[in-house]
Scaffold this motif. Sequence first.
Motif, PDB file in Angstrom:
ATOM      1  N   ALA A   1      -8.589  -1.941   1.782  1.00  0.00           N
ATOM      2  CA  ALA A   1      -8.124  -1.159   0.628  1.00  0.00           C
ATOM      3  C   ALA A   1      -7.075  -1.926  -0.169  1.00  0.00           C
ATOM      4  O   ALA A   1      -5.991  -1.421  -0.455  1.00  0.00           O
ATOM      5  CB  ALA A   1      -7.587   0.200   1.077  1.00  0.00           C
ATOM      6  N   ALA A   2      -7.410  -3.169  -0.509  1.00  0.00           N
ATOM      7  CA  ALA A   2      -6.496  -3.987  -1.301  1.00  0.00           C
ATOM      8  C   ALA A   2      -6.702  -3.680  -2.779  1.00  0.00           C
ATOM      9  O   ALA A   2      -7.800  -3.823  -3.299  1.00  0.00           O
ATOM     10  CB  ALA A   2      -6.761  -5.464  -1.036  1.00  0.00           C
ATOM     11  N   ALA A   3      -5.606  -3.261  -3.454  1.00  0.00           N
ATOM     12  CA  ALA A   3      -5.727  -2.890  -4.866  1.00  0.00           C
ATOM     13  C   ALA A   3      -6.102  -4.100  -5.726  1.00  0.00           C
ATOM     14  O   ALA A   3      -6.779  -3.974  -6.726  1.00  0.00           O
ATOM     15  CB  ALA A   3      -4.417  -2.287  -5.358  1.00  0.00           C
ATOM     16  N   TYR A   4      -5.630  -5.292  -5.331  1.00  0.00           N
ATOM     17  CA  TYR A   4      -5.902  -6.489  -6.125  1.00  0.00           C
ATOM     18  C   TYR A   4      -7.154  -7.238  -5.661  1.00  0.00           C
ATOM     19  O   TYR A   4      -7.374  -8.382  -6.054  1.00  0.00           O
ATOM     20  CB  TYR A   4      -4.709  -7.446  -6.073  1.00  0.00           C
ATOM     21  N   ALA A   5      -7.987  -6.604  -4.845  1.00  0.00           N
ATOM     22  CA  ALA A   5      -9.184  -7.280  -4.356  1.00  0.00           C
ATOM     23  C   ALA A   5     -10.036  -7.805  -5.509  1.00  0.00           C
ATOM     24  O   ALA A   5     -10.662  -8.859  -5.398  1.00  0.00           O
ATOM     25  CB  ALA A   5      -9.999  -6.335  -3.483  1.00  0.00           C
ATOM     26  N   TYR A   6     -10.002  -7.077  -6.644  1.00  0.00           N
ATOM     27  CA  TYR A   6     -10.874  -7.482  -7.760  1.00  0.00           C
ATOM     28  C   TYR A   6     -10.542  -8.875  -8.278  1.00  0.00           C
ATOM     29  O   TYR A   6     -11.371  -9.525  -8.893  1.00  0.00           O
ATOM     30  CB  TYR A   6     -10.837  -6.456  -8.887  1.00  0.00           C
TER      31      TYR A   6
ATOM     32  N   ALA B   1      -9.084   5.019   2.585  1.00  0.00           N
ATOM     33  CA  ALA B   1      -8.174   4.481   3.595  1.00  0.00           C
ATOM     34  C   ALA B   1      -7.075   5.479   3.943  1.00  0.00           C
ATOM     35  O   ALA B   1      -6.541   5.472   5.043  1.00  0.00           O
ATOM     36  CB  ALA B   1      -7.562   3.172   3.101  1.00  0.00           C
ATOM     37  N   TYR B   2      -6.705   6.335   2.971  1.00  0.00           N
ATOM     38  CA  TYR B   2      -5.639   7.292   3.225  1.00  0.00           C
ATOM     39  C   TYR B   2      -6.164   8.710   3.371  1.00  0.00           C
ATOM     40  O   TYR B   2      -5.414   9.673   3.229  1.00  0.00           O
ATOM     41  CB  TYR B   2      -4.568   7.184   2.137  1.00  0.00           C
TER      42      TYR B   2
ATOM     43  N   PRO C   1      -6.934  -0.600 -10.477  1.00  0.00           N
ATOM     44  CA  PRO C   1      -8.069  -1.360  -9.983  1.00  0.00           C
ATOM     45  C   PRO C   1      -9.386  -0.691 -10.383  1.00  0.00           C
ATOM     46  O   PRO C   1      -9.402   0.495 -10.728  1.00  0.00           O
ATOM     47  CB  PRO C   1      -7.881  -1.339  -8.470  1.00  0.00           C
ATOM     48  N   PRO C   2     -10.490  -1.433 -10.322  1.00  0.00           N
ATOM     49  CA  PRO C   2     -11.796  -0.861 -10.641  1.00  0.00           C
ATOM     50  C   PRO C   2     -12.131   0.319  -9.719  1.00  0.00           C
ATOM     51  O   PRO C   2     -11.558   0.429  -8.630  1.00  0.00           O
ATOM     52  CB  PRO C   2     -12.768  -2.012 -10.391  1.00  0.00           C
TER      53      PRO C   2
ATOM     54  N   PRO D   1     -13.668  -3.816   2.211  1.00  0.00           N
ATOM     55  CA  PRO D   1     -13.334  -2.472   1.688  1.00  0.00           C
ATOM     56  C   PRO D   1     -12.280  -1.737   2.503  1.00  0.00           C
ATOM     57  O   PRO D   1     -11.408  -1.078   1.934  1.00  0.00           O
ATOM     58  CB  PRO D   1     -14.664  -1.712   1.738  1.00  0.00           C
TER      59      PRO D   1
ATOM     60  N   ILE E   1     -12.586   0.032  -5.913  1.00  0.00           N
ATOM     61  CA  ILE E   1     -11.369  -0.196  -5.127  1.00  0.00           C
ATOM     62  C   ILE E   1     -10.559   1.090  -5.011  1.00  0.00           C
ATOM     63  O   ILE E   1     -10.001   1.389  -3.954  1.00  0.00           O
ATOM     64  CB  ILE E   1     -10.558  -1.343  -5.753  1.00  0.00           C
TER      65      ILE E   1
ATOM     66  N   ASN F   1     -12.002   2.892  -2.226  1.00  0.00           N
ATOM     67  CA  ASN F   1     -11.581   2.339  -0.935  1.00  0.00           C
ATOM     68  C   ASN F   1     -10.171   2.802  -0.572  1.00  0.00           C
ATOM     69  O   ASN F   1      -9.878   3.110   0.590  1.00  0.00           O
ATOM     70  CB  ASN F   1     -11.610   0.812  -0.963  1.00  0.00           C
ATOM     71  N   LEU F   2      -9.288   2.829  -1.588  1.00  0.00           N
ATOM     72  CA  LEU F   2      -7.902   3.239  -1.344  1.00  0.00           C
ATOM     73  C   LEU F   2      -7.836   4.694  -0.899  1.00  0.00           C
ATOM     74  O   LEU F   2      -7.147   5.036   0.070  1.00  0.00           O
ATOM     75  CB  LEU F   2      -7.076   3.062  -2.623  1.00  0.00           C
TER      76      LEU F   2
ATOM     77  N   ARG G   1       4.193   1.289   1.778  1.00  0.00           N
ATOM     78  CA  ARG G   1       3.039   1.293   2.649  1.00  0.00           C
ATOM     79  C   ARG G   1       3.308   0.697   4.019  1.00  0.00           C
ATOM     80  O   ARG G   1       2.476   0.763   4.900  1.00  0.00           O
ATOM     81  CB  ARG G   1       1.882   0.575   1.953  1.00  0.00           C
TER      82      ARG G   1
ATOM     83  N   ILE H   1      -1.931  -5.881   0.497  1.00  0.00           N
ATOM     84  CA  ILE H   1      -1.663  -4.479   0.188  1.00  0.00           C
ATOM     85  C   ILE H   1      -0.697  -4.336  -0.988  1.00  0.00           C
ATOM     86  O   ILE H   1      -0.822  -3.428  -1.796  1.00  0.00           O
ATOM     87  CB  ILE H   1      -1.058  -3.760   1.423  1.00  0.00           C
TER      88      ILE H   1
END
Lengths: 532, 306
Positions: A128-133, B52-53, B41-42, A125, B45, B48-49, B83, A50
Motif C-alpha cells: 500500500a505504497a502511495a508513491y508506487a505509481y 491495507a487499513y 495516487p491513482p 499491492p 493505489i 490498496n491503501l 503510520r 510508506i
Amino acid sequence: MARDLRGWAAAAVVAVLAALVIASHQGTQWERADFAFCNQQEISSLDPAIATGVPEGRILRAVFEGLTRRHPETLEALPGIATSWTTSDDGLVYTFTLRDDSLWTNGDPVTAHDFEYSFLRLLTPTTAAAYAYLGWIIAGGRELTEAQANPPPLGVVATSAHELVITLAQPAPYLPRLLSYYPFMPVHRGCLEEHGSTWVKADRIVTNGPFKIVERRVRDRIRLAKFEGYWGADEVALETIDAFAADGITTQLNMFLTGQVDWMIRPPPNLFEELRDRPEMRTSVQAGVTFLRFNTSREPFGDPRVRRALALSLDREGLARDVMRGGETASRSFVPEGFAGYVPAELAARDVERARALLAEAGYPGGEGLPMFELLYPHNQITRDFCQAVADQWRTQLGIRIKLVNETWKVYLDSQKQGLYDASWSAWIADYLDPSTFLDLFTSTSANNRTKWASAEYDTTIERAGAEPDPARRDALYRQAEELLLEALPIAPIYQRVSSNLVGSHVRGFHDNLLDIHPLRDIAVERTEPVR
Amino acid sequence: MIGTLLQRLAWLAVVMFGVITVSFFLIRAAPYGPFDSDHPPPPAIQKNLLAAYDLDAPVIEQYGRYLKRAVFDFDLGPSLKYRDYTVTEILSEGLPVSVTLGACALVVALIIGLSAGAIAAMRPRSWIDTAVMSAATLGIALPNFVIAGVLILIFVFHWQLFPVAGYGTLGHLVLPSIALGLPFAASIARLFRAGLLETLSEDHIRTARSKGLSPLAVIVRHAARQAMLPVVSFLGPATAGILSGSLVVERVFAISGIGSHFVESAFNADYNLAMGVIILYTFLVSVLNLVVDVMYSLLDPRIELS
C-alpha cells in the motif's frame, strides 16, 4: 476522620504530581545537537515506501541512500550506492554498478539484491505504497501494483551482488534523478522479516544512509547521529542532528531566533518584510506554480473565451509583487522556469481590452449576464489575500461578481476532486525536475486534472512525449502539449513559487535550489561562539 | 456508597458506548478520507491503501470490528497519519506529557487562585479586592495563546530566563504551566472569594473573630474548608478543561502532548487516532467528575454521593 483524610489526600496529590514530573523527565535530557532544525511536523513514516510528503524526505534522505543522490546545488544525480550506470540505445535498459563498500547499520553489506527486494516491495499491492505509481515507469510495475492477472515479470533484476538491471516500460531520461527520491531507497529485508510492521521503531530500524536514528519521540523530535559505517562518512561533517516536529509557525520562528534551531523552513509570510534584510533569510525560486483551475463542466467556464478573458485580464506582476510579497515571480507558463533543456510555452501578455472583447463575444459585454461564481481556496491567510486580490481584479477589469469560498485543506481537496467548485486556487510543486510532473496532470485520465477538461490531442501528445527516447524531441513534444494547455486554458498560471528559509549564518553547505532540497549529508556548522 | 459507585461506573460504560458509536459514524461522514492529498495516487493505489487499513468494508462492518477490537483487545488500531505508530502508542507517549503539563498548570491555578481569592475576601470592596477581581476577570477573558505570547516576550526575549519551546527539563514547563493555568486561577479566585465571603458572614466565624483570631487565621482554620466547596466542584471540569484545552499551549510551546491530536486528527481524517482521543477524553472527563463527587462528600459530610 475527615481532617486526617484531608492531610493524607494533600500528601498523596503532591506525591503523585512530584512522581509524574520526575518520571516524565527521566532520560529526556538532551545535549544540544550539532545541527538542529524545525521539520514542520511529525513525519508520517520512516518507511521509504510508506512515507509521503516533504518533511519525510528530509529525514529519509539522511538515514537512507538510494542508487543515486542529489547534488545539493544543481540537483543532478550523483553516485549514491551506485557508482555508475549505463543506458541502452533505446533508453529502456539501465545497468547500475553498485559500490562494494556500503554497509547497513547492522554491518551487512548493501547489495543489488536489497534494491531488487525493495523495488518489488514498493510496487506490491499489499505494501500500500502511495508513491508506487512513480515506479510504474519500470516494466511490469503498473501491472504488479494493480494486481492484474498474469503480470509480466518486474523489470528489476540483480544480476550479481553489485549489478542491478532496470528495464523500463517507456524511456525516462530522468530515471537517475528519480531514483534519488525516497520511495526508491532500499530497506533491509532481514529487519523487515524479523520485526514485521514494527521494523521502523528507532531501536530496530536498519538503515544505510549517512546518519542513523538514535531516538524518536512522537511529535517531539528525531535525533540522528552520524553513521560511521557509511561509505562517504569522511564527507559528513555533522555528528548529531535534531529534527523537531514543532508545527506552529511562530513557535518555529521563536526557536530559530533564540538559537534553539539553526534552520527554519518557510518563516511567516506576514513577517517577510521584517525578515527580508536579515542575513539568515534566503529566498529562491522553486519548481512550483500557483494557478487557478476552472471547472469546465460548469457555466460559464465551458466557454474557452470566458476562460481566456479571465486569464488575460490578470495583473500577475501586481499579484506577485504586492500581494504575495515573498519574491514570487509572475508566470504565464504552467511549467516553471529552470528545467534543463525545457523552454516553457507562454500565455499571451496581459491584455484587458482583449479580455473584455472576448467576454463580449461570449455574450457577456461588460460582464453583464455573467452569473456570479465562486472562487474556492483552502483556508489560510496567504491564499485568502491572494484570492481576494484576484477577485478584485476581475471585478474592476471585467465587471464580474465573485463569491469567495474557503474550506479546510482536506475538504477543499475533496471539493476539487468531486468537481464541486467553479474556479479554484491551486498549486503544484514538482516531485522531480521534469516537465512531465506538471504536464501529465491534465491528461483526461489523470486524477489530478479535476477541471473536467479533456483533449484527445493533448493526451496523444503527452503519450508520444513519454515514449520519446530523444531528449530534445521529447522536450519539444512536452512544449507542444503545454501550448495546447495554454490555448484551452482549463487553468490559468499566475506565479512561480519561491522557497524561503532562515538559515543560521554559521551553517555551511546549504544551497538554494529549485526543489528546496537540502541534504543534511552536505551541511556543516562553523560556530564562533557556543550555543546557548 | 459502594453500590452508588458501581452504579455510576455502569453509567460510565453506557456513556462510553454511546460516544464511541456516535463518533465512529460522524467521523466517517466527513467528505474526505485519510488518504486524500494534493498529490493523490491513482485509484488502484487508493484501493490498496483502503484495503491495507480495512477501510474498504461497509462502515457497519468496520464498526463491528472496531468495537470488538477496542473492547476485547484494548486495540485502538494503527494511526492512519503517523503510520509507524499505533493509536495506543501515540496516546501512551503523549498522555504523561499532557498530564504533567496539566498537573503543573493545576498547581499554578490553585496557588495563584486561592491566594488571590483569600486576599480579595479579607478586604471586600477595598481597592485590593477591586484590583484582584479585575485581574481575574481579565484572566478569564484572555485566551491562553495571548498569555503565552506575552510570557514569551517577557521571559524569553526580554529576560532570557526560560527556553522558548520544547519539552525535557523543568524549565521547559514553567511558561506553559502558567499560560495554561492562569485562566483557571482567575476562575478559582472568583469562586473562592465568593465562597469565603458567604462563609465569613456565618455565626461560627463571628465566634472565631471574637476570640481575637487574625483575619488570615480565621480564613485558614475556619472558613477555607467550607469555602472550598465551589472550588472543588469547579476542579473537575477545570481539570478536563486543562487537559483538553492544552492544544493551543502545546502548540505554542511545541510540547509533545496529546492536546493537538484532539483537533488535528479530525482535520487529517485519522479515524483511528480521532476515536482514540475521543475515547480517552470521555473516559477522563467522566472519571474526573466522579472523583469530584466523591471528594465533595468527603469534604462536607452533609452531602451524600448519590
